[in-house]
Design a protein around this motif. Structure first.
Motif, short mmCIF file in Angstrom:
data_model
loop_
_atom_site.label_atom_id
_atom_site.label_comp_id
_atom_site.label_asym_id
_atom_site.label_seq_id
_atom_site.Cartn_x
_atom_site.Cartn_y
_atom_site.Cartn_z
N SER A 3 -7.20 83.56 53.24
CA SER A 3 -7.16 82.43 54.18
C SER A 3 -7.56 82.97 55.54
O SER A 3 -7.50 84.19 55.77
N PRO A 4 -7.97 82.10 56.46
CA PRO A 4 -8.32 82.58 57.80
C PRO A 4 -7.16 83.32 58.46
O PRO A 4 -7.35 84.33 59.14
N GLU A 5 -5.93 82.85 58.22
CA GLU A 5 -4.75 83.48 58.84
C GLU A 5 -4.59 84.92 58.31
O GLU A 5 -4.33 85.85 59.07
N LEU A 6 -4.74 85.08 57.00
CA LEU A 6 -4.57 86.41 56.43
C LEU A 6 -5.74 87.31 56.81
O LEU A 6 -5.57 88.52 56.96
N ALA A 7 -6.90 86.72 56.99
CA ALA A 7 -8.06 87.52 57.43
C ALA A 7 -7.77 88.13 58.80
O ALA A 7 -8.11 89.28 59.08
N GLU A 8 -7.09 87.36 59.65
CA GLU A 8 -6.71 87.85 60.98
C GLU A 8 -5.73 89.01 60.89
O GLU A 8 -5.73 89.91 61.71
N LEU A 9 -4.86 88.94 59.90
CA LEU A 9 -3.80 89.95 59.76
C LEU A 9 -4.34 91.29 59.27
O LEU A 9 -3.75 92.33 59.51
N ARG A 10 -5.44 91.27 58.53
CA ARG A 10 -5.89 92.49 57.85
C ARG A 10 -6.14 93.64 58.83
O ARG A 10 -5.71 94.77 58.60
N GLU A 48 -17.62 96.17 41.23
CA GLU A 48 -16.39 95.93 40.47
C GLU A 48 -15.21 95.61 41.39
O GLU A 48 -14.36 94.79 41.07
N ILE A 49 -15.17 96.27 42.54
CA ILE A 49 -14.07 96.01 43.49
C ILE A 49 -14.17 94.58 44.02
O ILE A 49 -13.18 93.84 44.08
N GLU A 50 -15.39 94.18 44.42
CA GLU A 50 -15.55 92.84 44.98
C GLU A 50 -15.18 91.76 43.96
O GLU A 50 -14.53 90.77 44.29
N VAL A 51 -15.63 91.95 42.71
CA VAL A 51 -15.33 90.96 41.67
C VAL A 51 -13.82 90.90 41.43
O VAL A 51 -13.22 89.82 41.30
N SER A 52 -13.19 92.07 41.38
CA SER A 52 -11.73 92.12 41.14
C SER A 52 -10.98 91.43 42.27
O SER A 52 -10.03 90.68 42.03
N ARG A 53 -11.41 91.72 43.50
CA ARG A 53 -10.69 91.14 44.64
C ARG A 53 -10.83 89.61 44.62
O ARG A 53 -9.86 88.87 44.82
N ALA A 54 -12.05 89.14 44.35
CA ALA A 54 -12.27 87.68 44.31
C ALA A 54 -11.40 87.04 43.23
O ALA A 54 -10.81 85.97 43.44
N PHE A 55 -11.28 87.72 42.09
CA PHE A 55 -10.48 87.16 41.01
C PHE A 55 -8.98 87.18 41.36
O PHE A 55 -8.26 86.20 41.11
N LEU A 113 -4.18 84.25 43.20
CA LEU A 113 -3.12 84.07 44.20
C LEU A 113 -3.15 82.65 44.77
O LEU A 113 -2.10 82.07 45.04
N ARG A 114 -4.35 82.12 44.96
CA ARG A 114 -4.44 80.73 45.46
C ARG A 114 -3.80 79.77 44.47
O ARG A 114 -3.09 78.85 44.84
N LYS A 115 -4.07 80.00 43.19
CA LYS A 115 -3.46 79.14 42.16
C LYS A 115 -1.93 79.28 42.20
O LYS A 115 -1.21 78.30 42.11
N ALA A 116 -1.47 80.53 42.34
CA ALA A 116 -0.02 80.77 42.39
C ALA A 116 0.59 80.07 43.60
O ALA A 116 1.64 79.42 43.49
N ALA A 117 -0.08 80.20 44.75
CA ALA A 117 0.45 79.59 45.98
C ALA A 117 0.47 78.07 45.88
O ALA A 117 1.33 77.41 46.46
#
Ligand SMILES: Cc1cc2nc3c(=O)[nH]c(=O)nc-3n(C[C@H](O)[C@H](O)[C@H](O)COP(=O)(O)OP(=O)(O)OC[C@H]3O[C@@H](n4cnc5c(N)ncnc54)[C@H](O)[C@@H]3O)c2cc1C
Length: 386
Positions: A12-19, A298-305, A310-314
């Motif tokens: 999310s934009p908020e979490l992008a700010e936190l990184r 592989e990292i990018e695909v894993s992160r996107a998945f 997580l979006r579904k969980a949230a």
């Protein structure tokens, strides 16, 4: 360290700010402790203090229970970032928001929460999760540790092994058979057994291929009587409680795998740019470039998945087997990335004390603990062919 050009898939934009601030804190404050953890074979109190100061201990627990009230996506972002430094930092998140604290938060009585959660959330108390036994790992329903009803409580007899932090835990959630006829179908209970209970002994401490600071306890229960108040939920609910906690933990493990893989790729790029052989940089060789490209992809695909899961969980959606798929994919992915990283480093990736070597050993845990890959495949496939 080169910044890998991430697609910037963010939750999310908020979490992008936190990184950015989280990464700076990890790099500036936690990273200096990583070498100390390896040298001393212990997690220093300073690590607990620093992470407590950030509000990361117990961050998934509700504020009313003394926790941070964070959501799973925020927890996973922190998990991903601390995993870029040292696996031991991920264990502090896990110990204070993971298997046992979450089980108590979900199923504990007011008295159980009051007794344990505030201390666990701050790291003042340590918890462990006692399921595995010498004769029962993947097949957790085969445990033989027995809890027999006695007046005013339960008598526990049996042995648990490879319990993370079990040697030093203030409380261990012990899964024990309460009804041998039912076992996993309602015949296993979860008991909160405090350290110091007569009949509860730490009989061995194991270390693994990973960091020396990661210690696993063998816990033996002999005529160990706990009061009725030690039972979490109903006497037959323990297996479901344990499986619920494990399922919850799979997304956190996935995030840790992605963080570790990210750092391994960065180290690989840096080495490939600096090291020349036969008059040319490794980074200019196609054989090396392909390894870097495969890891990056592989990292990018894993992160996107993971983030989509997580979006579904949230959103409160039923995850089905997505948490298992995520853990399987991410743990296998980091194994391949770590292997390539060592290969790109050559001998420099195999020498004791260099980070690549340590990451290579530490990430090996992920394909076995909290659901080994074969067992996750079994769970996923069962659904496909039913
Ligand atoms: C670092 C670490 C920390 C741990 N911490 C804890 C903890 O805190 N608490 C706890 O309770 N336990 C803990 N464990 C134990 C862990 O949960 C078990 O190791 C794991 O569940 C696998 O069980 P096992 O090792 O007995 O392997 P086994 O169950 O004996 O399996 C051996 C191999 O066979 C495969 N296999 C098993 N069944 C099948 C099948 N049906 N088909 C195909 N392949 C199969 C497995 O995937 C594995 O590769 C920890 C383990 C490690 C390594």
């Amino acid at each position: 360290m080169p910044q890998v050009p991430m697609m910037r898939t963010e939750l999310s934009p908020e979490l992008a700010e936190l990184r950015g601030p989280i990464r700076r804190f990890v790099t500036d404050q936690l990273e200096p402790l990583a070498a100390r953890i390896d040298a001393e074979g212990e997690i220093p109190d300073a690590a607990w203090d620093l992470m407590r100061g950030q509000g990361w201990l117990g961050m998934l627990l509700a504020e009313a229970d003394g926790g941070g009230g964070a959501d799973l996506p925020t927890y996973c972002l922190v998990m991903e970032e601390v995993a870029r430094s040292h696996r031991c930092f991920t264990l502090l998140l896990d110990a204070t928001s993971g298997l046992t604290p979450i089980a108590i938060a979900r199923h504990g009585t007011a008295a159980q929460k009051d007794r344990w959660l505030k201390g666990l959330a701050t790291g003042r108390l340590r918890a462990a999760f006692g399921l595995t036994e010498p004769g029962a790992g993947s097949d957790a329903a085969a445990i033989t540790t027995r809890a027999t009803k006695v007046e005013g409580g339960w008598k526990i007899e049996g042995r648990k092994q490879w319990i993370s932090g079990g040697h030093a835990a203030d409380v261990v959630m012990v899964m024990a058979v309460t009804d041998p006829a039912q076992r996993a179908r309602g015949g296993i209970g979860a008991f909160l057994v405090p350290r110091g209970t007569p009949g509860f002994d730490v009989t061995r401490i194991d270390t693994t291929i990973g960091s020396e600071a990661i210690k696993l306890g063998e816990l033996t229960f002999t005529d160990c009587v706990v009061p009725d108040e030690a039972l979490l939920g109903d006497p037959g609910q323990g297996f479901a409680i344990a499986m619920g906690s494990l399922s919850n933990g799979r997304l956190g493990v996935s995030a840790a795998c992605i963080g570790a893989a990210d750092r391994l790729l960065e180290m690989s790029i840096e080495h490939a740019k600096q090291r020349s052989t036969f008059g040319q940089r490794l980074a200019d060789r196609q054989a090396i470039q392909w390894m870097l490209a495969d890891s990056h992809a592989e990292i990018e695909v894993s992160r996107a998945f993971l983030y989509e899961t997580l979006r579904k969980a949230a959103a409160g959606e039923d995850l089905g087997n997505f948490a298992a798929i995520c853990k399987l994919a991410c743990s296998e992915m980091v194994g391949r990335v770590a292997d390539r990283a060592v290969q790109i480093h050559g001998g420099a990736g195999l020498m004791r004390g260099v980070p690549v070597e340590r990451f290579y050993r530490d990430v090996r845990h992920y394909r076995v603990g909290e659901g080994a890959s074969e067992v996750l495949r079994m769970v996923i496939a069962r659904e496909l062919v039913k």
